[in-house]
Design a protein around this motif. Structure first.
Motif, PDB file in Angstrom:
ATOM      1  N   LEU A   1     -37.179  33.729  26.958  1.00  0.00           N
ATOM      2  CA  LEU A   1     -38.441  34.156  26.501  1.00  0.00           C
ATOM      3  C   LEU A   1     -38.972  32.796  25.609  1.00  0.00           C
ATOM      4  O   LEU A   1     -38.267  32.201  24.877  1.00  0.00           O
ATOM      5  CB  LEU A   1     -37.972  35.244  25.458  1.00  0.00           C
ATOM      6  N   SER A   2     -40.174  32.796  25.891  1.00  0.00           N
ATOM      7  CA  SER A   2     -40.952  31.610  24.765  1.00  0.00           C
ATOM      8  C   SER A   2     -41.381  32.144  23.425  1.00  0.00           C
ATOM      9  O   SER A   2     -41.438  33.504  23.544  1.00  0.00           O
ATOM     10  CB  SER A   2     -42.031  31.011  25.840  1.00  0.00           C
ATOM     11  N   LEU A   3     -41.544  31.178  22.635  1.00  0.00           N
ATOM     12  CA  LEU A   3     -42.157  31.702  21.178  1.00  0.00           C
ATOM     13  C   LEU A   3     -43.524  32.188  21.327  1.00  0.00           C
ATOM     14  O   LEU A   3     -43.966  33.156  20.494  1.00  0.00           O
ATOM     15  CB  LEU A   3     -41.902  30.527  20.110  1.00  0.00           C
ATOM     16  N   ALA A   4     -44.331  31.627  22.210  1.00  0.00           N
ATOM     17  CA  ALA A   4     -45.711  32.197  22.411  1.00  0.00           C
ATOM     18  C   ALA A   4     -45.568  33.618  22.953  1.00  0.00           C
ATOM     19  O   ALA A   4     -46.131  34.581  22.538  1.00  0.00           O
ATOM     20  CB  ALA A   4     -46.302  31.220  23.525  1.00  0.00           C
ATOM     21  N   GLU A   5     -44.770  33.928  23.906  1.00  0.00           N
ATOM     22  CA  GLU A   5     -44.544  35.203  24.633  1.00  0.00           C
ATOM     23  C   GLU A   5     -43.933  36.240  23.356  1.00  0.00           C
ATOM     24  O   GLU A   5     -44.128  37.384  23.259  1.00  0.00           O
ATOM     25  CB  GLU A   5     -43.586  35.256  25.824  1.00  0.00           C
TER      26      GLU A   5
END
Length: 303
Positions: A208-212
């Motif tokens: 998981l990315s920090l933007a998501e």
């Protein structure tokens, strides 16, 4: 059932380990700085030994007669020399285990502990090496980024509608709920069939990315939240403002930049065994949202 010693039993992970062991019928001994911090429904069901990991003698006494132990290095955000603190606690755990005759343990390390450039994560890897010659059967847990780190974003979300970090917003990496880490630790502690020194990746349900992550937080709390990438120095400055020592700040800065440079390279491949069930969206809705709402209620209406 075995007698198992759990260090740091009042934290997110340690408390989950304790509860899972009790549910399984194990005899649980805890090593705790302040027994009053134990949950009311736990205190009378465990053998509480008071002490700190800085004190080898009390740790040794707590380990005597235990079949296995759960070890981790607790946070110390004001340490004058954070890597030295890790080494001290590692040597204390090894010395106490040797003196008490404990040959089976689970140690909470971190994703990337094999790398030389990740600050506290590298320090956890050094503790792995300290424990290995002493503890014959040692399961080394290497989890990803904790969901619970998102609690630190509540203030900036309330004030700006944003989360901030030094990682590229589109860089996806393993993120995991601490309760899932506790469940994995408890399973290894209760299972007497394994031997050796396995490294156990714990990777959450998906990278998981920090933007998501920011988007999912927004969905959970009912407002738009965006991720803003900022220089690592800005994160370091914020840490200094929170009262962290220069050594801790420098170590975290090294970790932040090291992870980004390596793109979270890890030797533990994602497999069904390393994949844990709790989805971030579910965690944000059931755990983060109530904390956010409670914090937001404290903000003056004119703020």
């Amino acid at each position: 059932m075995p007698t198992i010693l759990v260090t740091t039993p009042t934290g997110h992970i340690g408390s989950r380990v304790v509860n899972q062991l009790l549910a399984a019928g194990a005899t649980v001994r805890v090593f705790v700085r302040d027994p009053a911090r134990l949950a009311d429904d736990v205190r009378d069901r465990v053998d509480a030994r008071t002490g700190t990991l800085e004190d080898v003698a009390t740790l040794t006494d707590a380990l005597r007669g235990a079949d296995a132990a759960f070890f981790l290095v607790p946070p110390n955000m004001t340490a004058d020399d954070w890597p030295a603190f890790y080494r001290e606690i590692g040597h204390n755990m090894a010395e106490a285990a040797r003196a008490a005759g404990v040959h089976r343990a689970v140690f909470l390390s971190s994703l990337g502990a094999h790398r030389p450039d990740l600050g506290p994560v590298t320090a956890a890897g050094k503790v792995e090496e300290i424990l290995k010659p002493v503890i014959r059967d040692l399961a080394i847990l290497r989890p990803g980024y904790f969901f619970e780190n998102a609690f630190g974003t509540i203030g900036t979300i309330a004030q700006t509608g944003s989360t901030f970090g030094a990682q590229p917003g589109d860089l996806a990496f393993p993120q995991v709920a601490t309760r899932d880490i506790g469940d994995v630790a408890a399973r290894w502690l209760l299972d007497a069939s394994w031997s050796g020194q396995p490294i156990v990746g714990i990777h959450g349900p998906r990278d998981l990315s920090l933007a998501e992550q920011a988007r999912l937080i927004g969905e959970a709390i009912g407002r738009e939240v965006r991720y803003v990438e900022v220089p690592a120095d800005a994160i370091a400055e914020a840490m200094r403002g929170m009262g962290m020592s220069p050594s801790v700040v420098a170590s975290y800065r090294e970790m932040i930049t090291g992870y980004a440079a390596s793109r979270y390279e890890r030797p533990e491949a994602r497999t069904p065994e390393t994949t844990t069930p709790t989805e971030f969206a579910d965690w944000a809705r059931t755990t983060l949202r109530p904390a956010f709402e409670a914090a937001a209620a404290q903000v003056p209406a004119h703020a």
